[in-house]
Design a protein around this motif. Sequence first.
Motif, PDB file in Angstrom:
ATOM      1  N   LEU A 171      27.367  46.626 -15.110  1.00 53.16           N
ATOM      2  CA  LEU A 171      26.339  47.632 -14.866  1.00 53.16           C
ATOM      3  C   LEU A 171      25.429  47.249 -13.708  1.00 53.16           C
ATOM      4  O   LEU A 171      24.879  48.120 -13.030  1.00 53.16           O
ATOM      5  CB  LEU A 171      25.482  47.835 -16.123  1.00 53.16           C
ATOM      6  CG  LEU A 171      26.235  48.069 -17.443  1.00 53.16           C
ATOM      7  CD1 LEU A 171      25.238  48.199 -18.583  1.00 53.16           C
ATOM      8  CD2 LEU A 171      27.123  49.294 -17.350  1.00 53.16           C
ATOM      9  N   LEU A 172      25.272  45.960 -13.508  1.00 44.25           N
ATOM     10  CA  LEU A 172      24.320  45.437 -12.536  1.00 44.25           C
ATOM     11  C   LEU A 172      24.832  44.089 -12.054  1.00 44.25           C
ATOM     12  O   LEU A 172      25.433  43.339 -12.827  1.00 44.25           O
ATOM     13  CB  LEU A 172      22.953  45.269 -13.215  1.00 44.25           C
ATOM     14  CG  LEU A 172      21.848  44.523 -12.471  1.00 44.25           C
ATOM     15  CD1 LEU A 172      21.404  45.325 -11.252  1.00 44.25           C
ATOM     16  CD2 LEU A 172      20.669  44.263 -13.406  1.00 44.25           C
ATOM     17  N   ALA A 173      24.593  43.764 -10.779  1.00 41.00           N
ATOM     18  CA  ALA A 173      25.020  42.470 -10.241  1.00 41.00           C
ATOM     19  C   ALA A 173      23.985  41.939  -9.273  1.00 41.00           C
ATOM     20  O   ALA A 173      23.357  42.706  -8.531  1.00 41.00           O
ATOM     21  CB  ALA A 173      26.366  42.611  -9.529  1.00 41.00           C
ATOM     22  N   ILE A 174      23.808  40.625  -9.265  1.00 41.28           N
ATOM     23  CA  ILE A 174      22.960  39.970  -8.270  1.00 41.28           C
ATOM     24  C   ILE A 174      23.800  38.920  -7.542  1.00 41.28           C
ATOM     25  O   ILE A 174      24.520  38.135  -8.162  1.00 41.28           O
ATOM     26  CB  ILE A 174      21.702  39.330  -8.894  1.00 41.28           C
ATOM     27  CG1 ILE A 174      20.788  38.771  -7.783  1.00 41.28           C
ATOM     28  CG2 ILE A 174      22.052  38.267  -9.913  1.00 41.28           C
ATOM     29  CD1 ILE A 174      19.426  38.313  -8.275  1.00 41.28           C
ATOM     30  N   ASP A 175      23.720  38.950  -6.219  1.00 37.91           N
ATOM     31  CA  ASP A 175      24.432  37.997  -5.368  1.00 37.91           C
ATOM     32  C   ASP A 175      23.575  36.740  -5.251  1.00 37.91           C
ATOM     33  O   ASP A 175      22.416  36.795  -4.844  1.00 37.91           O
ATOM     34  CB  ASP A 175      24.665  38.616  -3.990  1.00 37.91           C
ATOM     35  CG  ASP A 175      25.576  37.787  -3.112  1.00 37.91           C
ATOM     36  OD1 ASP A 175      25.865  36.620  -3.469  1.00 37.91           O
ATOM     37  OD2 ASP A 175      26.000  38.292  -2.054  1.00 37.91           O
ATOM     38  N   LEU A 176      24.154  35.581  -5.592  1.00 40.37           N
ATOM     39  CA  LEU A 176      23.394  34.338  -5.602  1.00 40.37           C
ATOM     40  C   LEU A 176      23.844  33.348  -4.538  1.00 40.37           C
ATOM     41  O   LEU A 176      23.422  32.194  -4.537  1.00 40.37           O
ATOM     42  CB  LEU A 176      23.463  33.716  -6.998  1.00 40.37           C
ATOM     43  CG  LEU A 176      22.815  34.624  -8.044  1.00 40.37           C
ATOM     44  CD1 LEU A 176      23.263  34.257  -9.438  1.00 40.37           C
ATOM     45  CD2 LEU A 176      21.305  34.591  -7.923  1.00 40.37           C
ATOM     46  N   ALA A 177      24.689  33.815  -3.618  1.00 42.45           N
ATOM     47  CA  ALA A 177      25.031  32.990  -2.466  1.00 42.45           C
ATOM     48  C   ALA A 177      23.814  32.935  -1.538  1.00 42.45           C
ATOM     49  O   ALA A 177      23.004  33.872  -1.487  1.00 42.45           O
ATOM     50  CB  ALA A 177      26.229  33.578  -1.734  1.00 42.45           C
ATOM     51  N   GLU A 178      23.674  31.848  -0.790  1.00 38.48           N
ATOM     52  CA  GLU A 178      22.500  31.678   0.058  1.00 38.48           C
ATOM     53  C   GLU A 178      22.340  32.795   1.085  1.00 38.48           C
ATOM     54  O   GLU A 178      21.219  33.154   1.462  1.00 38.48           O
ATOM     55  CB  GLU A 178      22.551  30.315   0.761  1.00 38.48           C
ATOM     56  CG  GLU A 178      22.330  29.149  -0.195  1.00 38.48           C
ATOM     57  CD  GLU A 178      22.333  27.815   0.528  1.00 38.48           C
ATOM     58  OE1 GLU A 178      22.658  27.788   1.732  1.00 38.48           O
ATOM     59  OE2 GLU A 178      22.009  26.794  -0.110  1.00 38.48           O
ATOM     60  N   HIS A 179      23.477  33.364   1.537  1.00 34.30           N
ATOM     61  CA  HIS A 179      23.367  34.421   2.547  1.00 34.30           C
ATOM     62  C   HIS A 179      22.622  35.647   2.019  1.00 34.30           C
ATOM     63  O   HIS A 179      22.165  36.474   2.800  1.00 34.30           O
ATOM     64  CB  HIS A 179      24.756  34.832   3.064  1.00 34.30           C
ATOM     65  CG  HIS A 179      25.630  35.476   2.033  1.00 34.30           C
ATOM     66  ND1 HIS A 179      26.771  34.872   1.529  1.00 34.30           N
ATOM     67  CD2 HIS A 179      25.561  36.673   1.403  1.00 34.30           C
ATOM     68  CE1 HIS A 179      27.343  35.666   0.659  1.00 34.30           C
ATOM     69  NE2 HIS A 179      26.622  36.776   0.558  1.00 34.30           N
ATOM     70  N   ALA A 180      22.507  35.770   0.703  1.00 34.82           N
ATOM     71  CA  ALA A 180      21.847  36.946   0.125  1.00 34.82           C
ATOM     72  C   ALA A 180      20.328  36.856   0.197  1.00 34.82           C
ATOM     73  O   ALA A 180      19.649  37.894   0.160  1.00 34.82           O
ATOM     74  CB  ALA A 180      22.286  37.120  -1.331  1.00 34.82           C
ATOM     75  N   TYR A 181      19.790  35.641   0.290  1.00 39.33           N
ATOM     76  CA  TYR A 181      18.339  35.537   0.188  1.00 39.33           C
ATOM     77  C   TYR A 181      17.651  34.628   1.198  1.00 39.33           C
ATOM     78  O   TYR A 181      16.438  34.737   1.409  1.00 39.33           O
ATOM     79  CB  TYR A 181      17.941  35.090  -1.227  1.00 39.33           C
ATOM     80  CG  TYR A 181      18.468  33.747  -1.662  1.00 39.33           C
ATOM     81  CD1 TYR A 181      17.766  32.575  -1.394  1.00 39.33           C
ATOM     82  CD2 TYR A 181      19.659  33.633  -2.368  1.00 39.33           C
ATOM     83  CE1 TYR A 181      18.230  31.335  -1.804  1.00 39.33           C
ATOM     84  CE2 TYR A 181      20.144  32.406  -2.783  1.00 39.33           C
ATOM     85  CZ  TYR A 181      19.427  31.254  -2.508  1.00 39.33           C
ATOM     86  OH  TYR A 181      19.905  30.029  -2.919  1.00 39.33           O
ATOM     87  N   GLU A 182      18.374  33.736   1.870  1.00 41.29           N
ATOM     88  CA  GLU A 182      17.683  32.754   2.694  1.00 41.29           C
ATOM     89  C   GLU A 182      16.952  33.371   3.896  1.00 41.29           C
ATOM     90  O   GLU A 182      15.918  32.839   4.329  1.00 41.29           O
ATOM     91  CB  GLU A 182      18.659  31.665   3.158  1.00 41.29           C
ATOM     92  CG  GLU A 182      19.792  32.154   4.014  1.00 41.29           C
ATOM     93  CD  GLU A 182      20.750  31.026   4.385  1.00 41.29           C
ATOM     94  OE1 GLU A 182      20.493  29.867   3.996  1.00 41.29           O
ATOM     95  OE2 GLU A 182      21.771  31.313   5.056  1.00 41.29           O
ATOM     96  N   SER A 183      17.447  34.496   4.433  1.00 43.65           N
ATOM     97  CA  SER A 183      16.775  35.116   5.591  1.00 43.65           C
ATOM     98  C   SER A 183      15.364  35.585   5.260  1.00 43.65           C
ATOM     99  O   SER A 183      14.445  35.452   6.060  1.00 43.65           O
ATOM    100  CB  SER A 183      17.594  36.312   6.098  1.00 43.65           C
ATOM    101  OG  SER A 183      18.809  35.885   6.649  1.00 43.65           O
TER     102      SER A 183
END
Length: 212
Positions: A171-183
């Motif tokens: 139903l829902l997903a969160i990407d936890l690879a660094e490319h998803a949040y480091e910027s």
Amino acid sequence: MATDSLKVLTDKSEVFLKKFENGIGKFSANALNKHVALYSHLLQEANSIANEFSQYLDNWPSFQNTEAAEESFKKELVTSKIGQWFSLYGKIASHELYFSSLGRNGNCEGKIKELLEINFDSVVRFKLDFKIKALYSTGWVWLIMDHYTGKLFNLSSNREDAFPFSGMSPLLAIDLAEHAYESDFGSDKEAYIEEFFNDLDWKEIEKNLPIM
């Protein structure tokens, strides 16, 4: 395309780029656009393999005349091409779920809220369970409905190409690879997860509930 071919996937990049043109909350348009570009690249790879597989099927009769050629074909196809496509599909499908869930104020209401309260006691406890799994995962965390029990639970994986098993509806997903949040968030993974909750579109997420 033959129905027994690997599926050629629809590229939703333009839809996501339009959605993210002004950014979403603390997610900058620049970071989101780069993320969509990664998704588009994965999709192009998968569709290239799907088209190649379709050509293999069309040429299958010619392989029947030479045993060595047939065995070489089978080894390449089964151990490489099909495996590559499904690995890419896991990344692509999870990214589409992730992008689709972003876009509102995070206010959880309606049927999905009722289901979260039934399965986690409260939306707050759902978020805590999801957040703890996300903090210690490097791949994905999904909110899942189990078709056999109708229950909701959070499933985590450290593999970027993973996707929930059959018999489950993500139903829902969160990407936890660094490319998803480091910027946008640097190394502050917790701030990223909290902002993710703040920008969820729960009406869109509710559309992923299966008809059972």
